[in-house]
Design a protein around this motif. Sequence first.
Motif, PDB file in Angstrom:
ATOM      1  N   UNK A  73       0.833  -1.193   0.000  1.00 13.64           N
ATOM      2  CA  UNK A  73       0.000   0.000   0.000  1.00 13.64           C
ATOM      3  C   UNK A  73       0.871   1.248   0.000  1.00 13.64           C
ATOM      4  N   UNK A  74       0.588   2.159  -0.942  1.00 16.14           N
ATOM      5  CA  UNK A  74       1.343   3.405  -1.033  1.00 16.14           C
ATOM      6  C   UNK A  74       0.587   4.483  -0.269  1.00 16.14           C
ATOM      7  N   UNK A  75       1.205   5.044   0.734  1.00 17.00           N
ATOM      8  CA  UNK A  75       0.570   6.073   1.550  1.00 17.00           C
ATOM      9  C   UNK A  75       0.439   7.366   0.764  1.00 17.00           C
ATOM     10  N   UNK A  76      -0.616   8.111   1.022  1.00 19.00           N
ATOM     11  CA  UNK A  76      -0.796   9.419   0.416  1.00 19.00           C
ATOM     12  C   UNK A  76       0.020  10.438   1.213  1.00 19.00           C
ATOM     13  N   UNK A  77       0.893  11.143   0.544  1.00 17.20           N
ATOM     14  CA  UNK A  77       1.754  12.110   1.218  1.00 17.20           C
ATOM     15  C   UNK A  77       1.618  13.454   0.534  1.00 17.20           C
ATOM     16  N   UNK A  78       1.689  14.520   1.316  1.00 17.73           N
ATOM     17  CA  UNK A  78       1.622  15.873   0.751  1.00 17.73           C
ATOM     18  C   UNK A  78       2.894  16.136  -0.041  1.00 17.73           C
ATOM     19  N   UNK A  79       2.797  16.803  -1.187  1.00 14.06           N
ATOM     20  CA  UNK A  79       4.003  17.101  -1.972  1.00 14.06           C
ATOM     21  C   UNK A  79       4.961  17.980  -1.178  1.00 14.06           C
ATOM     22  N   UNK A  80       6.235  17.829  -1.474  1.00 10.91           N
ATOM     23  CA  UNK A  80       7.235  18.683  -0.850  1.00 10.91           C
ATOM     24  C   UNK A  80       7.005  20.138  -1.267  1.00 10.91           C
ATOM     25  N   UNK A  81       7.244  21.045  -0.336  1.00 12.92           N
ATOM     26  CA  UNK A  81       7.196  22.477  -0.635  1.00 12.92           C
ATOM     27  C   UNK A  81       8.632  22.954  -0.811  1.00 12.92           C
ATOM     28  N   UNK A  82       8.996  23.223  -2.067  1.00 14.53           N
ATOM     29  CA  UNK A  82      10.373  23.645  -2.343  1.00 14.53           C
ATOM     30  C   UNK A  82      10.485  25.157  -2.176  1.00 14.53           C
ATOM     31  N   UNK A  83      11.316  25.564  -1.231  1.00 12.57           N
ATOM     32  CA  UNK A  83      11.428  26.974  -0.867  1.00 12.57           C
ATOM     33  C   UNK A  83      12.552  27.687  -1.602  1.00 12.57           C
ATOM     34  N   UNK A  84      13.310  26.968  -2.403  1.00 13.57           N
ATOM     35  CA  UNK A  84      14.418  27.611  -3.101  1.00 13.57           C
ATOM     36  C   UNK A  84      15.583  27.924  -2.185  1.00 13.57           C
ATOM     37  N   UNK A  85      15.874  27.014  -1.267  1.00 18.16           N
ATOM     38  CA  UNK A  85      16.973  27.215  -0.318  1.00 18.16           C
ATOM     39  C   UNK A  85      17.983  26.086  -0.420  1.00 18.16           C
ATOM     40  N   UNK A  86      19.173  26.365   0.075  1.00 21.33           N
ATOM     41  CA  UNK A  86      20.226  25.356   0.155  1.00 21.33           C
ATOM     42  C   UNK A  86      19.945  24.427   1.340  1.00 21.33           C
ATOM     43  N   UNK A  87      20.483  23.208   1.275  1.00 25.72           N
ATOM     44  CA  UNK A  87      20.304  22.264   2.378  1.00 25.72           C
ATOM     45  C   UNK A  87      21.663  21.998   2.999  1.00 25.72           C
ATOM     46  N   UNK A  88      21.907  22.606   4.157  1.00 25.90           N
ATOM     47  CA  UNK A  88      23.214  22.540   4.806  1.00 25.90           C
ATOM     48  C   UNK A  88      23.025  22.196   6.278  1.00 25.90           C
ATOM     49  N   UNK A  89      23.696  21.147   6.713  1.00 26.17           N
ATOM     50  CA  UNK A  89      23.652  20.715   8.114  1.00 26.17           C
ATOM     51  C   UNK A  89      22.222  20.457   8.593  1.00 26.17           C
ATOM     52  N   UNK A  90      21.420  19.863   7.727  1.00 25.99           N
ATOM     53  CA  UNK A  90      20.064  19.506   8.108  1.00 25.99           C
ATOM     54  C   UNK A  90      19.087  20.655   8.150  1.00 25.99           C
ATOM     55  N   UNK A  91      19.469  21.822   7.664  1.00 27.52           N
ATOM     56  CA  UNK A  91      18.599  22.992   7.693  1.00 27.52           C
ATOM     57  C   UNK A  91      18.518  23.614   6.303  1.00 27.52           C
ATOM     58  N   UNK A  92      17.409  24.279   6.035  1.00 26.58           N
ATOM     59  CA  UNK A  92      17.199  24.964   4.759  1.00 26.58           C
ATOM     60  C   UNK A  92      17.556  26.437   4.931  1.00 26.58           C
ATOM     61  N   UNK A  93      18.515  26.899   4.162  1.00 27.41           N
ATOM     62  CA  UNK A  93      19.037  28.254   4.334  1.00 27.41           C
ATOM     63  C   UNK A  93      19.199  28.940   2.983  1.00 27.41           C
ATOM     64  N   UNK A  94      19.029  30.243   2.960  1.00 29.46           N
ATOM     65  CA  UNK A  94      19.162  30.996   1.712  1.00 29.46           C
ATOM     66  C   UNK A  94      20.614  31.048   1.268  1.00 29.46           C
ATOM     67  N   UNK A  95      20.828  30.947  -0.049  1.00 28.51           N
ATOM     68  CA  UNK A  95      22.165  31.120  -0.591  1.00 28.51           C
ATOM     69  C   UNK A  95      22.591  32.578  -0.518  1.00 28.51           C
ATOM     70  N   UNK A  96      23.897  32.808  -0.482  1.00 36.81           N
ATOM     71  CA  UNK A  96      24.423  34.157  -0.289  1.00 36.81           C
ATOM     72  C   UNK A  96      25.131  34.718  -1.522  1.00 36.81           C
ATOM     73  N   UNK A  97      24.975  34.047  -2.658  1.00 37.29           N
ATOM     74  CA  UNK A  97      25.509  34.609  -3.892  1.00 37.29           C
ATOM     75  C   UNK A  97      24.657  35.784  -4.350  1.00 37.29           C
ATOM     76  N   UNK A  98      25.249  36.659  -5.119  1.00 34.32           N
ATOM     77  CA  UNK A  98      24.481  37.749  -5.725  1.00 34.32           C
ATOM     78  C   UNK A  98      23.704  37.259  -6.943  1.00 34.32           C
ATOM     79  N   UNK A  99      23.950  36.039  -7.363  1.00 34.99           N
ATOM     80  CA  UNK A  99      23.272  35.486  -8.527  1.00 34.99           C
ATOM     81  C   UNK A  99      22.028  34.704  -8.104  1.00 34.99           C
ATOM     82  N   UNK A 100      21.075  34.625  -9.011  1.00 30.12           N
ATOM     83  CA  UNK A 100      19.861  33.861  -8.737  1.00 30.12           C
ATOM     84  C   UNK A 100      19.648  32.822  -9.834  1.00 30.12           C
TER      85      UNK A 100
END
Length: 492
Positions: free
Chosen positions: A2-29
């Motif tokens: 049985x495949x459980x129904x799961x809510x889709x991931x919400x992608x926030x546009x952040x980096x994944x570092x040390x288990x946390x989602x954090x904004x990148x610090x480049x001047x580029x997007x």
Amino acid sequence: MTILQTAPYSLSGRQYINGAWTSGHSQRTLDNRDPFTGEQLLAMPLASVDDLNDAYAAAQRAQQDWAATAPAQKTELLNKLARVIEQRAEEITTWLIKESGSTRIKAGFECNATLNLVRECAAMPFQVEGRILTSHKPGEQSFVFREPLGVVGVVSPWNFPLYLSMRSVIPAIALGNAVVLKPASDTAVTGGLLIAHLFEEAGFPAGVLNVVVGAGSEIGDAFVAHQVPSFISFTGSTDVGRNVGRIATGGQYIKRVALELGGNSPLIVLDDADIEVAAHAAVVGRFLHQGQICMSVNRVIVDRKVYPQFAALVAERVSKLKVGDPNLADTVIGPVINQAQLDGLLRKIDNAQGAGLKQLAGGQAAGLVLPPHVFGDVPADQELAAEETFGPLLPLVVAQDEQHALALANAGDYGLSSAVFTQDMARGLAFARKIVAGMTHINDITVDDQPNAPFGGEKNSGLGRFNGHYALDEFTRAHWVTWQAGGHHYPF
């Protein structure tokens, strides 16, 4: 199951570092768009060198505890990751279609291959073996242990973004390493951020996997040259791979490197081949994912005795391929990844037409969707046959006989995958073993990657091998340890 129904991931546009989602610090997007519709999928600040430093520091801190984690616990987490992938298969497939232009056929194949890979690697923590050596010194015991490398840096491409990221990430982590992953900007989600969400949901410790999405021109060299990683796994073009190799082995901090690079994979049709089977294989092997696969059939070498029949069958089959929306179940040809890729392919088509090559199939591009093109009687030194095209272009090259076919197959600087068609097994094996390539398939397409078989190339197609115990050797190091009771008789 049985495949459980799961809510889709919400992608926030952040980096994944040390288990946390954090904004990148480049001047580029990053402006991440669907190559078929042009719809914006994600906008995010890219990672800076400071973000990269943070990711490597987090991996270094996490690695020792992770290496000391019991094999059973590692296996449990990997099995949980497999269950998460299985439960989210449709979400993953949809992202592969939207972001990489994968057809539904290819996206489903990639998701399933990734699932099989994780399941295969779940046993890896129990497969690490050492050795006891005979010592030349009386009273000494001599051991060889396999140890984790430490921190592994992974640079992955856009064409099979999920699988080719995970092919390095999963065995590295299964064997006690921590990872910093840099996905291609064109597939930042499926090659990196989606993977981070999967690991997070599976419950892996913080820092074991870190994902940085950054411009190669800003953090690429620093990613490889950094002091922390002891191993760099790179999958991509040969030109970029050369630079990665130079930095990894010629910089201040010398490290191991695995390079899975370009190819010019030949499919050879000998005079006793089943021509219908060979023609079918050539079309599938070339046009799967629009030919954007490193081990795709890049050229077909056909014995002159069977060439007319073979060419006619290929042209007929290609004329029936459905072109267009990659989300439709029966679409075979979807969009190429971006405008630069399309422009390069159009130049090659113009050159082929300008050279007077016989065109057996073709059509006009619509947006980034380029219909399949086939050219016949292509000279072996013409760019379509001599270079990796990485698109839906198929050249047919005529060989005078078997020896000529072998010489054509081995010509050039690449040696990744290959295939030969013959109904004589002994002939096929003898021919296959004379091809200078990492992989050769008899009566099958050049595209294959199985989790227990060695994957890698020769010549300019790369260094190292992935999968199975070959990956175990790549992602661990041999550590010789001796024990001596009492004292030695030293000369002074």
